[in-house]
Design an enzyme around this catalytic site. Structure first.
Site: not given
Length: 698
Positions: A544, A659
């Protein structure tokens, strides 16, 4: 010699030949992805990888793993995944039953059965139950792990969806119960209902049996802002609604009002966090705050009577003041107490303050381990229903988590202990500090065999963003696939995180992000200086925001690493604000459309900085097609450019996972095993299952 295409470049940032890879489901893009997946699996998906996947999946699916719970009314709720239920079970039990070795669970929803029946790739994103009775719920169901969810009303007694109940198609956002027949809908569903970040722009009063698109809008923000949400303050006399307008990632305006909309703004600066409960308010700012005739440093927590505050009184009581390396991690109300979570030189501390007309009584929550990592949170989902019970977990890199019940003014009660996932014998935990490029001391935690051999296969991880603390948790994947086989692992506390409060975050935000990356490189160099390992034997992992970190190690410090594993990454800092939720992160990184911000952003945009002819270490860039937070185009484009320039760059993208690393435990195990097999092979480490295997010399 053929001319190597190195576009896009820092000088020509918008000449991007790989924009077609941003088409998430475009046919050419998917064909490229499938070819890349096949190549990466051919390289690293060998028998060792398959065996590792099975081992990890077995660890993730163990029946004696701790089921985390939250109390709604008298029952403890849990969402559980295992090999037989990979998508999961929503279930409930009593707290007394939960204490037993074999709790009696009441299965409310079998998500695997639902997905099969409806032929949907459902994953669980949570449930909002009706406060008080908790007999109805708005379930949030995601396709493939995306942030966007479908909302559907569920009856807990019948264990089925409500016929003609509340139902909303897929969108980012959620809903809060106003009453049994009315929802406060904060969703991006509908034309004009989304901000530029893709989150809810409006709060709508949605009544049962009506079209949500026709529901009256009671609160709204501009498209340039991040999001809005609403809830109900059920402790107030009469009906009091709370509206929040998130201006950016770190700024918010909070209002109180009614079902007609907001009426009174909570008069604190936009960078203040504020929580009130049972007639008392607590607040803290990210920046210095001059109020009541006194100036308080950032992260100072102040308390006051809510009624007095709303009447204009600004004479706060100071409840917490930070010191060097003593930092607030958060605060919340639980029962009649305000709980502060603190890191004192990275050691966990918990304080509870009870307000009264005579002042605030302070006590320390004791009985939890003083070393390692500890967290505490309310047992009850709804603050107004809390009797003050807390849950707490404690662990360290070699000790799996224990779950405790902490009742007010009582010693913690051990509820559950997680099983060992790997053999910790012969391993020790030590803490060290590296000196970054500007002289700042950067702490890091090292786990591995004692002594320095100079060739330790070292796994190094970090994050450095959004004020999130990166602490040395018990990591079963690192333990089983790295430490147990003789490796060493390191967690770096680089700037941009929250380990030492807002000042530590601010030092690694915007222009400081480059310094955060310097910190990580300094830790790698310090491991070599101390004689732990060599540069070619360091494998670094980040995801991320950590994707910017890892790709900057590739372009700025390639000589310090032997392998890089970059996951669900943010990389292209020229276009990030135009992709998925990217606009919401401008406060963290800067605005690439502002020339002044681009002047420093281009220095950390590895997608533009990568050039041919360097000695970059091998890199595996992995993402998820259903990641609607960080666009998979970041990973795709970076891999394509590196390959075009002739570098050893690999790419992997499963179809689901959001995610994260997968929508279920087996997918997560597959993603992780592939990455760790890549890292081991890239640094020349071929361990047997015996402890203390070492890196082979290239």
């Amino acid at each position: 010699m053929p001319v190597i295409d190195q576009r896009p470049t820092v000088e020509m940032p918008d000449d991007d030949p790989y924009l077609w890879l941003e088409e998430v489901d475009g046919e050419p893009a998917l064909a490229w992805v499938e070819a890349q997946n096949a190549a990466s699996l051919a390289h690293f998906g060998d028998a060792r990888c398959v065996a590792d996947r099975d081992v990890l999946a077995g660890i993730f699916d163990r029946p004696d793993n701790i089921p985390l719970i939250a109390r709604r009314a008298a029952r403890a709720f849990n969402f559980w995944k295992d090999a037989a239920h990979p998508r999961g079970l929503w279930r409930a039990t009593s707290l007394d039953s939960f204490r037993s070795e074999a709790p009696e669970w009441d299965i409310l929803l079998d998500l695997d059965a639902l997905a099969a029946r409806e032929r949907e790739d459902w994953t669980w994103s949570g449930a909002a139950t009706l406060p008080g009775s908790h007999d109805r719920a708005i379930l949030m169901l995601s396709r493939g792990g995306a942030d966007a969810v479908v909302l559907r009303e569920f009856d807990l007694a019948s264990r089925d969806f409500v016929a003609d109940g509340f139902s909303l198609p897929e969108a980012k956002g959620g809903a809060a119960w106003l009453d049994r027949d009315t929802l406060l809908l904060s969703s991006a569903f509908g034309d004009g209902a989304a901000t530029n970040s893709g989150y809810a722009r409006t709060v709508r009063l949605w009544r049962r049996g009506t079209d949500p698109l026709g529901a009256s809008i009671v609160f709204a923000t501009g498209a340039e802002h991040m999001a809005v949400w609403a809830d109900v303050d059920r402790e107030a006399d009469g009906e009091r609604l709370v509206f929040a307008e998130r201006l950016g990632f770190f700024d918010e305006i909070v209002w109180i009002g009614d079902r007609a909309g907001p009426k009174t703004r909570i008069d604190v600066p936009t960078d203040a966090s504020v929580e009130w409960h049972r007639g008392w308010l607590a607040a803290k700012r990210r920046t210095p705050w001059t109020i009541g005739g006194e100036t308080h440093p950032p992260d100072t927590v102040l308390g006051i009577s809510l009624a007095a505050f709303l009447a204009g009184d600004r004479h706060f009581t100071k409840l917490f003041e930070p010191a060097e390396r003593r930092a607030l991690q958060g605060f919340f109300w639980c029962g009649d107490r305000l709980v502060l979570t603190i890191l004192d030189d990275l050691k966990p501390v918990f304080e509870a303050l009870t307000p009264s007309a005579g002042g605030w009584r302070r006590e320390c929550i004791t009985g939890l381990p003083e070393f390692g990592v500890a967290n505490a949170w309310p047992l009850d989902v709804r603050a107004e229903e809390s009797n003050g019970d807390l849950l707490a977990s404690a662990q360290d890199p070699l000790t799996p988590a224990s779950l405790y019940l902490v009742r007010p003014r009582a010693a913690p009660e051990l509820l559950k202990r997680a099983p060992q996932a790997f053999d910790p014998s012969g391993l020790i935990v030590t803490r060290h500090e590296a000196i970054s490029a500007d002289g700042t001391r950067i702490p890091y935690t090292q786990v591995g065999p004692p002594g320095e051999t100079g060739d330790a296969p070292t796994h190094l991880s970090g994050y450095g963003g959004f004020g999130i603390s990166q602490l040395p948790y018990y990591n079963s994947a690192v333990g089983k696939l790295w430490l147990e086989r003789g490796g060493t692992s390191v967690v770096a506390n680089i700037r941009g995180g929250g380990e030492f409060g807002t000042a530590w975050h601010e030092a690694g935000r915007r222009e400081g992000k480059r310094a955060s990356h310097d910190d990580f490189a300094a830790v790698a160099a310090d491991l070599v200086r101390r004689g732990v390992t060599r540069p070619g034997h360091i494998a670094a992992e980040g995801g991320s925001n950590g994707g910017i970190l890892i790709t900057n190690m590739l372009t700025r410090y390639p000589e310090r690493f032997g392998a890089l594993f970059c996951t669900i990454p943010l990389i292209d800092m020229r276009r990030y604000s135009k992709l998925h939720a990217g606009a919401s992160w401008i406060a963290e990184y800067g605005d690439p459309d502002n020339p002044e911000d681009w002047a420093f952003l281009k220095k950390i945009s590895a997608y533009h900085a990568a050039i041919p002819g360097r000695h970059y270490p091998p890199i595996l860039i992995a993402t998820s097609r259903r990641d609607d937070r960080v666009h998979p185009g970041h990973a795709r484009k970076m891999a394509a450019k590196l390959q075009a320039m002739g570098y050893e760059a690999y790419f992997y993208e499963p179809a689901a996972g959001g995610h994260g690393y997968g929508k279920d435990n087996r997918e997560r195990a597959s993603f992780t095993a592939l990455g760790y097999n890549f890292m081991r092979r890239a640094i020349g480490w071929h361990p047997s299952d015996a402890r203390r295997s070492r890196v082979s010399t290239p």
